[in-house]
Scaffold this motif. Structure first.
Motif, mmCIF file in Angstrom:
data_model
loop_
_atom_site.group_PDB
_atom_site.id
_atom_site.type_symbol
_atom_site.label_atom_id
_atom_site.label_comp_id
_atom_site.label_asym_id
_atom_site.label_seq_id
_atom_site.Cartn_x
_atom_site.Cartn_y
_atom_site.Cartn_z
ATOM 1 N N MET A 1 0.822 -1.204 0.000
ATOM 2 C CA MET A 1 0.000 0.000 0.000
ATOM 3 C C MET A 1 0.860 1.260 0.000
ATOM 4 N N ALA A 2 1.900 1.286 0.832
ATOM 5 C CA ALA A 2 2.791 2.452 0.855
ATOM 6 C C ALA A 2 3.458 2.645 -0.495
ATOM 7 N N ASN A 3 3.839 1.537 -1.141
ATOM 8 C CA ASN A 3 4.457 1.644 -2.457
ATOM 9 C C ASN A 3 3.489 2.214 -3.480
ATOM 10 N N ASP A 4 2.193 1.824 -3.392
ATOM 11 C CA ASP A 4 1.195 2.370 -4.299
ATOM 12 C C ASP A 4 1.051 3.873 -4.107
ATOM 13 N N ILE A 5 1.032 4.322 -2.879
ATOM 14 C CA ILE A 5 0.906 5.754 -2.586
ATOM 15 C C ILE A 5 2.108 6.513 -3.129
ATOM 16 N N GLN A 6 3.302 5.963 -2.928
ATOM 17 C CA GLN A 6 4.519 6.602 -3.447
ATOM 18 C C GLN A 6 4.513 6.643 -4.968
ATOM 19 N N THR A 7 4.121 5.536 -5.589
ATOM 20 C CA THR A 7 4.076 5.474 -7.052
ATOM 21 C C THR A 7 3.085 6.485 -7.603
ATOM 22 N N GLU A 8 1.896 6.536 -7.027
ATOM 23 C CA GLU A 8 0.880 7.482 -7.495
ATOM 24 C C GLU A 8 1.334 8.928 -7.309
ATOM 25 N N ALA A 9 1.964 9.232 -6.192
ATOM 26 C CA ALA A 9 2.465 10.591 -5.941
ATOM 27 C C ALA A 9 3.589 10.940 -6.914
ATOM 28 N N ARG A 10 4.458 9.990 -7.194
ATOM 29 C CA ARG A 10 5.569 10.236 -8.136
ATOM 30 C C ARG A 10 5.032 10.480 -9.549
ATOM 31 N N ARG A 11 4.039 9.724 -9.954
ATOM 32 C CA ARG A 11 3.453 9.929 -11.292
ATOM 33 C C ARG A 11 2.803 11.301 -11.386
ATOM 34 N N LEU A 12 2.121 11.735 -10.334
ATOM 35 C CA LEU A 12 1.561 13.089 -10.327
ATOM 36 C C LEU A 12 2.676 14.120 -10.421
ATOM 37 N N ALA A 13 3.761 13.915 -9.676
ATOM 38 C CA ALA A 13 4.887 14.853 -9.722
ATOM 39 C C ALA A 13 5.455 14.951 -11.134
ATOM 40 N N ILE A 14 5.556 13.825 -11.835
ATOM 41 C CA ILE A 14 6.051 13.842 -13.220
ATOM 42 C C ILE A 14 5.133 14.710 -14.080
ATOM 43 N N LEU A 15 3.846 14.488 -13.978
ATOM 44 C CA LEU A 15 2.898 15.276 -14.784
ATOM 45 C C LEU A 15 2.973 16.760 -14.439
ATOM 46 N N GLN A 16 3.085 17.077 -13.162
ATOM 47 C CA GLN A 16 3.151 18.483 -12.754
ATOM 48 C C GLN A 16 4.453 19.138 -13.201
ATOM 49 N N LEU A 17 5.569 18.399 -13.145
ATOM 50 C CA LEU A 17 6.836 18.951 -13.629
ATOM 51 C C LEU A 17 6.768 19.208 -15.131
ATOM 52 N N LEU A 18 6.171 18.286 -15.865
ATOM 53 C CA LEU A 18 6.004 18.503 -17.315
ATOM 54 C C LEU A 18 5.092 19.698 -17.581
ATOM 55 N N HIS A 19 4.039 19.830 -16.799
ATOM 56 C CA HIS A 19 3.105 20.949 -16.974
ATOM 57 C C HIS A 19 3.785 22.289 -16.718
ATOM 58 N N ALA A 20 4.726 22.316 -15.780
ATOM 59 C CA ALA A 20 5.431 23.554 -15.439
ATOM 60 C C ALA A 20 6.522 23.904 -16.449
ATOM 61 N N ASP A 21 6.945 22.951 -17.257
ATOM 62 C CA ASP A 21 8.013 23.197 -18.227
ATOM 63 C C ASP A 21 7.459 23.992 -19.415
ATOM 64 N N PRO A 22 8.211 24.995 -19.921
ATOM 65 C CA PRO A 22 7.698 25.836 -21.010
ATOM 66 C C PRO A 22 7.271 25.072 -22.261
ATOM 67 N N ASP A 23 7.958 23.986 -22.607
ATOM 68 C CA ASP A 23 7.545 23.227 -23.795
ATOM 69 C C ASP A 23 6.917 21.877 -23.441
ATOM 70 N N TYR A 24 6.536 21.733 -22.180
ATOM 71 C CA TYR A 24 5.843 20.529 -21.694
ATOM 72 C C TYR A 24 6.626 19.242 -21.938
ATOM 73 N N SER A 25 7.952 19.324 -21.939
ATOM 74 C CA SER A 25 8.759 18.125 -22.173
ATOM 75 C C SER A 25 10.020 18.151 -21.311
ATOM 76 N N ILE A 26 10.384 16.967 -20.802
ATOM 77 C CA ILE A 26 11.586 16.806 -19.985
ATOM 78 C C ILE A 26 12.123 15.407 -20.267
ATOM 79 N N ASN A 27 13.458 15.278 -20.400
ATOM 80 C CA ASN A 27 14.013 13.948 -20.616
ATOM 81 C C ASN A 27 14.231 13.238 -19.285
ATOM 82 N N ASP A 28 14.412 11.922 -19.373
ATOM 83 C CA ASP A 28 14.534 11.109 -18.165
ATOM 84 C C ASP A 28 15.742 11.483 -17.316
ATOM 85 N N SER A 29 16.840 11.892 -17.948
ATOM 86 C CA SER A 29 18.052 12.253 -17.200
ATOM 87 C C SER A 29 17.855 13.519 -16.370
#
Length: 96
Positions: A1-29
């Motif tokens: 359950m804790a892993n699910d919460i962490q995974t879901e929060a991390r996926r939201l963070a990825i989407l929010q970081l992409l949303h904040a980027d001027p061209d909506y794109s970020i590489n994995d590195s």
């Protein structure tokens, strides 16, 4: 359950970081240290797996460039990042 919460929060963070980027794109590195700065210290393999999952459910698209994976936010991803839409497997943003 804790892993699910962490995974879901991390996926939201990825989407929010992409949303904040001027061209909506970020590489994995670049995404890896950005996530670590938010408390989501994970391997590059986990970042790529999250990119793949988010692409599979239609929230972003990816492109392979010079050994890196570039994630590009889709309109559906904007909706989830901002809380307009809900996607199982991705945390909902908290109210401002």
């Amino acid at each position: 359950m804790a892993n699910d919460i962490q995974t879901e929060a991390r996926r939201l963070a990825i989407l929010q970081l992409l949303h904040a980027d001027p061209d909506y794109s970020i590489n994995d590195s670049l995404m890896q240290p950005l996530l670590a700065a938010q408390g989501h210290g994970v391997s590059i393999a986990v970042v790529r797996a999250d990119f793949a999952w988010l692409e599979q459910v239609g929230l972003l698209s990816t492109n392979e460039l010079a050994g890196m994976t570039l994630a590009v936010l889709r309109n559906e991803g904007v909706d989830v990042a901002t809380g307009v839409a809900v996607m199982p497997g991705v945390a909902r943003p908290r109210p401002a």
